[in-house]
Design a protein around this motif. Structure first.
Motif, PDB file in Angstrom:
ATOM      1  N   GLY A   1       0.810  -1.203   0.000  1.00 59.05           N
ATOM      2  CA  GLY A   1       0.000   0.000   0.000  1.00 59.05           C
ATOM      3  C   GLY A   1       0.848   1.261   0.000  1.00 59.05           C
ATOM      4  O   GLY A   1       2.079   1.209   0.092  1.00 59.05           O
ATOM      5  N   SER A   2       0.187   2.392  -0.113  1.00 61.24           N
ATOM      6  CA  SER A   2       0.882   3.684  -0.079  1.00 61.24           C
ATOM      7  C   SER A   2       0.085   4.667   0.765  1.00 61.24           C
ATOM      8  O   SER A   2      -1.143   4.587   0.842  1.00 61.24           O
ATOM      9  N   ILE A   3       0.803   5.590   1.388  1.00 59.06           N
ATOM     10  CA  ILE A   3       0.179   6.672   2.143  1.00 59.06           C
ATOM     11  C   ILE A   3       0.637   7.988   1.540  1.00 59.06           C
ATOM     12  O   ILE A   3       1.841   8.254   1.452  1.00 59.06           O
ATOM     13  N   SER A   4      -0.315   8.803   1.100  1.00 59.77           N
ATOM     14  CA  SER A   4      -0.010  10.157   0.638  1.00 59.77           C
ATOM     15  C   SER A   4      -0.248  11.108   1.800  1.00 59.77           C
ATOM     16  O   SER A   4      -1.397  11.297   2.232  1.00 59.77           O
ATOM     17  N   LEU A   5       0.815  11.681   2.341  1.00 56.06           N
ATOM     18  CA  LEU A   5       0.681  12.614   3.448  1.00 56.06           C
ATOM     19  C   LEU A   5       0.216  13.970   2.940  1.00 56.06           C
ATOM     20  O   LEU A   5       0.564  14.392   1.831  1.00 56.06           O
ATOM     21  N   VAL A   6      -0.579  14.660   3.758  1.00 51.53           N
ATOM     22  CA  VAL A   6      -1.070  15.998   3.419  1.00 51.53           C
ATOM     23  C   VAL A   6      -0.908  16.893   4.645  1.00 51.53           C
ATOM     24  O   VAL A   6      -0.792  16.412   5.777  1.00 51.53           O
ATOM     25  N   LYS A   7      -0.928  18.199   4.425  1.00 47.30           N
ATOM     26  CA  LYS A   7      -0.588  19.098   5.536  1.00 47.30           C
ATOM     27  C   LYS A   7      -1.720  19.346   6.510  1.00 47.30           C
ATOM     28  O   LYS A   7      -1.478  19.726   7.659  1.00 47.30           O
ATOM     29  N   ASP A   8      -2.986  19.142   6.069  1.00 43.29           N
ATOM     30  CA  ASP A   8      -4.090  19.376   7.007  1.00 43.29           C
ATOM     31  C   ASP A   8      -5.324  18.584   6.571  1.00 43.29           C
ATOM     32  O   ASP A   8      -5.342  17.945   5.514  1.00 43.29           O
ATOM     33  N   ASP A   9      -6.356  18.637   7.386  1.00 35.06           N
ATOM     34  CA  ASP A   9      -7.566  17.838   7.135  1.00 35.06           C
ATOM     35  C   ASP A   9      -8.320  18.290   5.892  1.00 35.06           C
ATOM     36  O   ASP A   9      -8.940  17.464   5.209  1.00 35.06           O
ATOM     37  N   HIS A  10      -8.283  19.580   5.568  1.00 33.48           N
ATOM     38  CA  HIS A  10      -8.969  20.078   4.373  1.00 33.48           C
ATOM     39  C   HIS A  10      -8.323  19.503   3.114  1.00 33.48           C
ATOM     40  O   HIS A  10      -9.027  19.024   2.211  1.00 33.48           O
ATOM     41  N   ILE A  11      -7.010  19.545   3.062  1.00 41.16           N
ATOM     42  CA  ILE A  11      -6.305  18.990   1.910  1.00 41.16           C
ATOM     43  C   ILE A  11      -6.522  17.483   1.836  1.00 41.16           C
ATOM     44  O   ILE A  11      -6.622  16.897   0.760  1.00 41.16           O
ATOM     45  N   GLN A  12      -6.646  16.853   2.996  1.00 38.28           N
ATOM     46  CA  GLN A  12      -6.917  15.414   3.024  1.00 38.28           C
ATOM     47  C   GLN A  12      -8.245  15.096   2.344  1.00 38.28           C
ATOM     48  O   GLN A  12      -8.344  14.147   1.552  1.00 38.28           O
TER      49      GLN A  12
ATOM     50  N   TYR B   1       1.259  14.559  10.194  1.00 38.16           N
ATOM     51  CA  TYR B   1       0.432  14.700   9.008  1.00 38.16           C
ATOM     52  C   TYR B   1      -0.587  13.560   8.876  1.00 38.16           C
ATOM     53  O   TYR B   1      -0.239  12.389   9.059  1.00 38.16           O
ATOM     54  N   PRO B   2      -1.817  13.889   8.502  1.00 33.49           N
ATOM     55  CA  PRO B   2      -2.773  12.858   8.098  1.00 33.49           C
ATOM     56  C   PRO B   2      -2.470  12.432   6.662  1.00 33.49           C
ATOM     57  O   PRO B   2      -1.549  12.979   6.032  1.00 33.49           O
ATOM     58  N   GLY B   3      -3.260  11.499   6.137  1.00 39.44           N
ATOM     59  CA  GLY B   3      -2.977  11.061   4.775  1.00 39.44           C
ATOM     60  C   GLY B   3      -4.125  10.328   4.130  1.00 39.44           C
ATOM     61  O   GLY B   3      -5.222  10.214   4.686  1.00 39.44           O
ATOM     62  N   VAL B   4      -3.861   9.834   2.925  1.00 41.11           N
ATOM     63  CA  VAL B   4      -4.798   9.004   2.180  1.00 41.11           C
ATOM     64  C   VAL B   4      -4.081   7.696   1.846  1.00 41.11           C
ATOM     65  O   VAL B   4      -2.983   7.712   1.274  1.00 41.11           O
TER      66      VAL B   4
ATOM     67  N   VAL C   1      -9.396   2.595  -0.833  1.00 42.95           N
ATOM     68  CA  VAL C   1      -8.888   3.960  -0.660  1.00 42.95           C
ATOM     69  C   VAL C   1      -9.578   4.541   0.568  1.00 42.95           C
ATOM     70  O   VAL C   1     -10.807   4.515   0.664  1.00 42.95           O
ATOM     71  N   ARG C   2      -8.781   5.046   1.504  1.00 41.09           N
ATOM     72  CA  ARG C   2      -9.414   5.615   2.700  1.00 41.09           C
ATOM     73  C   ARG C   2      -8.539   6.710   3.309  1.00 41.09           C
ATOM     74  O   ARG C   2      -7.315   6.729   3.113  1.00 41.09           O
ATOM     75  N   LYS C   3      -9.181   7.595   4.036  1.00 41.63           N
ATOM     76  CA  LYS C   3      -8.467   8.626   4.792  1.00 41.63           C
ATOM     77  C   LYS C   3      -7.883   7.999   6.053  1.00 41.63           C
ATOM     78  O   LYS C   3      -8.535   7.163   6.683  1.00 41.63           O
ATOM     79  N   VAL C   4      -6.668   8.392   6.391  1.00 41.31           N
ATOM     80  CA  VAL C   4      -6.041   7.905   7.619  1.00 41.31           C
ATOM     81  C   VAL C   4      -5.629   9.085   8.483  1.00 41.31           C
ATOM     82  O   VAL C   4      -5.060  10.063   7.995  1.00 41.31           O
ATOM     83  N   SER C   5      -5.935   8.977   9.761  1.00 43.06           N
ATOM     84  CA  SER C   5      -5.603  10.039  10.711  1.00 43.06           C
ATOM     85  C   SER C   5      -4.110  10.034  11.016  1.00 43.06           C
ATOM     86  O   SER C   5      -3.378   9.106  10.648  1.00 43.06           O
ATOM     87  N   ARG C   6      -3.677  11.043  11.718  1.00 42.46           N
ATOM     88  CA  ARG C   6      -2.278  11.107  12.138  1.00 42.46           C
ATOM     89  C   ARG C   6      -1.915   9.883  12.988  1.00 42.46           C
ATOM     90  O   ARG C   6      -0.819   9.327  12.855  1.00 42.46           O
ATOM     91  N   GLU C   7      -2.852   9.483  13.843  1.00 50.93           N
ATOM     92  CA  GLU C   7      -2.608   8.323  14.700  1.00 50.93           C
ATOM     93  C   GLU C   7      -2.516   7.034  13.877  1.00 50.93           C
ATOM     94  O   GLU C   7      -1.684   6.157  14.158  1.00 50.93           O
ATOM     95  N   GLU C   8      -3.352   6.913  12.851  1.00 54.93           N
ATOM     96  CA  GLU C   8      -3.309   5.727  11.990  1.00 54.93           C
ATOM     97  C   GLU C   8      -2.018   5.679  11.192  1.00 54.93           C
ATOM     98  O   GLU C   8      -1.435   4.605  10.984  1.00 54.93           O
TER      99      GLU C   8
END
Length: 345
Positions: A90-101, A140-143, A121-128
């Protein structure tokens, strides 16, 4: 049976030679193993669905390439008994904030119906993110894209060469200059395509830092990380990662790492692994070729002379499928890709 000579032993040339040999043709590869070959330095991320490029011809090429990869790898490994350096975590695309996520998730998920091979495909929190990649920063959160993967270029090339030889091919580690040929000549010379003049080839110098987390007990496989900006992080072995890449338009063929890019990449390594002790392993330099419109060139430049070039940053994603498609095309078989889409001469 037809005769083919392939000049250039990177993944594009080797895949083309391998698939032609499987079709029963007489194939010879000439490779002079130039230092700086993109195959050796590239991290080989297989996750085209996250790209924001809108070129439809490019996207169809890389989408079909990612779809082809698992079956191609299984067949090559069965034939040779060799590892190919391919894995899909799998891959995680990091983003700078929740809006961009939210925006990134919508953009990536919109491609899922046409590319079911990308998986969940799913959104992942900073903790995830931290749970999936324990040593990584939790800023950073991600997808997450389930179907994302990676391949080690040098390992895959070794397996392709073994498969090619098993099917009766001949591999010659020499300069092709002055050699006589029979049948069709195929140039797959990457950045050194400038020596053939047609099509016009330019290249970028890309540098990658390999490093080790000295104080880590990391064991599990981790997803590919697409960090902020054009930066990626891939696992290369136990406690070892690569971070890259730099992009420098150049006419130089030097493969000597620069101090400036080393400092830049090491700073990024500390940014994304802030709690770890980082030990340098090596710097890698690759010369990535580009042709017009950043789209690969695939086509005849004269009778019985065919060129494969301009694979650029997607070379390891696209080259296995390109090799199969070119082999089919030259064998007068139906292809998935319209080769004319990638030939402007």
């Amino acid at each position: 049976m037809a005769y083919f000579t392939v000049v250039g032993g990177g993944i594009a040339g080797a895949s083309t030679a391998y698939h032609l040999a499987k079709l029963g043709h007489k194939v010879t590869v000439y490779d002079r193993a130039d230092t700086g070959q993109a195959t050796d330095a590239s991290a080989g991320i297989i996750c085209p669905w996250i790209s924001q490029r809108r070129n439809k011809k490019w996207y169809r090429l890389v989408k079909e390439s990612a779809k082809y990869y698992p079956g191609f790898i299984a067949e090559l490994q069965a034939e040779t008994g060799l590892d190919t350096g391919y894995r899909r975590e799998g891959s995680i695309s990091l983003v700078k904030d929740d809006h961009i996520q939210d925006l990134a998730f919508e953009r990536i998920q919109s491609k899922q119906a046409d590319a079911p091979e990308m998986g969940e495909v799913r959104k992942v929190s900073r903790e995830e993110v931290k749970r999936m990649h324990p040593e990584l920063t939790d800023l950073y959160p991600g997808v997450y894209v389930e179907g994302g993967g990676q391949v080690k270029g040098a390992v895959l090339l070794k397996a392709l060469k073994a498969g090619f030889l098993k099917h009766g091919g001949q591999w010659i580690n020499e300069d092709f200059s002055g050699q006589s040929t029979k049948g069709t000549l195929i140039y797959a010379t990457g950045a050194w395509g400038i020596e053939q003049n047609t099509p016009e080839v330019r290249h970028q110098r890309s540098e990658v830092l390999h490093f080790r987390l000295a104080d880590s007990n990391h064991r599990a496989h981790t997803p590919v990380v697409m960090a902020l900006g054009p930066i990626y992080i891939v696992e290369m072995g136990m406690n070892q990662f690569a971070i890259g890449t730099t992009h420098e338009e150049t006419a130089s063929f030097s493969a000597v790492p620069s101090e400036e890019n080393y400092e830049y990449l090491r700073g990024l390594a500390h940014r994304y692994f802030p709690d770890s002790e980082i030990e340098d392993v090596k710097m890698m330099v690759g010369l990535k070729p580009y042709t017009r419109d950043f789209l690969p060139f695939l086509g005849h430049v004269e009778e019985n002379v065919f060129v494969i070039n301009g694979m650029g940053a997607t070379g390891l994603t696209a080259s296995p499928l390109v090799g199969r498609e070119i082999a089919r095309y030259l064998n007068a078989e139906e292809t998935i890709l319209d080769i004319e889409d990638y030939s402007y001469i």
